[in-house]
Motif scaffolding. Structure first.
Motif, PDB file in Angstrom:
ATOM      1  N   UNK A  56       0.836  -1.200   0.000  1.00 33.77           N
ATOM      2  CA  UNK A  56       0.000   0.000   0.000  1.00 33.77           C
ATOM      3  C   UNK A  56       0.873   1.253   0.000  1.00 33.77           C
ATOM      4  N   UNK A  57       0.477   2.205  -0.827  1.00 31.83           N
ATOM      5  CA  UNK A  57       1.221   3.467  -0.888  1.00 31.83           C
ATOM      6  C   UNK A  57       0.327   4.630  -0.486  1.00 31.83           C
ATOM      7  N   UNK A  58       0.960   5.668   0.013  1.00 33.91           N
ATOM      8  CA  UNK A  58       0.272   6.876   0.452  1.00 33.91           C
ATOM      9  C   UNK A  58       1.021   8.071  -0.130  1.00 33.91           C
ATOM     10  N   UNK A  59       0.273   9.071  -0.540  1.00 39.56           N
ATOM     11  CA  UNK A  59       0.885  10.267  -1.116  1.00 39.56           C
ATOM     12  C   UNK A  59       0.217  11.526  -0.572  1.00 39.56           C
ATOM     13  N   UNK A  60       1.015  12.557  -0.382  1.00 45.43           N
ATOM     14  CA  UNK A  60       0.459  13.865  -0.083  1.00 45.43           C
ATOM     15  C   UNK A  60      -0.244  14.372  -1.340  1.00 45.43           C
ATOM     16  N   UNK A  61      -1.310  15.133  -1.145  1.00 41.78           N
ATOM     17  CA  UNK A  61      -2.065  15.633  -2.306  1.00 41.78           C
ATOM     18  C   UNK A  61      -1.183  16.439  -3.248  1.00 41.78           C
ATOM     19  N   UNK A  62      -0.218  17.138  -2.689  1.00 42.24           N
ATOM     20  CA  UNK A  62       0.619  18.024  -3.498  1.00 42.24           C
ATOM     21  C   UNK A  62       1.522  17.282  -4.482  1.00 42.24           C
TER      22      UNK A  62
END
Length: 121
Positions: A56-62
């Motif tokens: 699973x990956x997570x990213x900041x909206x920016x």
């Protein structure tokens, strides 16, 4: 103990791409959630992306759609591919291991020294 060393930073122009690497030593980080943070001048360090051992990956909206985190467990490394760079991406980028979310914020057990990324307009 885990030691993390980042590399790949530099000076690029807006729209360019850059790939950061982070090499871990001391033990395997294959079961860690690993992450990248960044700190711009005069600002607090902020979360950029994370990669759980499950995939699973997570990213900041920016950075969504522009940055991609990946890992090579055989080499004990983590990478950050940064495309379509903007001047506001200018910061020191830090690799971290042992990441977890606590009360909505990311906390990490181990940190690298950071690598400078500068994006000129």
């Amino acid at each position: 103990q885990v030691q993390l060393v980042e590399s790949g930073g530099g000076l690029v122009q807006a729209g360019d791409s850059l790939r950061l690497s982070c090499r871990a030593s001391g033990r395997s980080i294959s079961r860690d959630t690993v992450s990248w943070f960044r700190q711009a001048p005069g600002k607090e360090r902020e979360f950029v992306t994370a990669h759980a051992w499950s995939g699973t990956t997570y990213y900041a909206d920016s950075v969504k759609g522009r940055f991609t985190i990946s890992r090579d467990n055989a080499k004990n490394t983590v990478s950050l591919q940064m495309n379509s760079l903007k001047p506001e991406d200018t910061a020191v980028y830090y690799c971290a291991a042992g990441a977890r979310r606590v009360g909505g914020k990311w906390k990490c057990d181990y940190w690298g020294q950071g690598t400078q990324v500068t994006v000129s307009s």
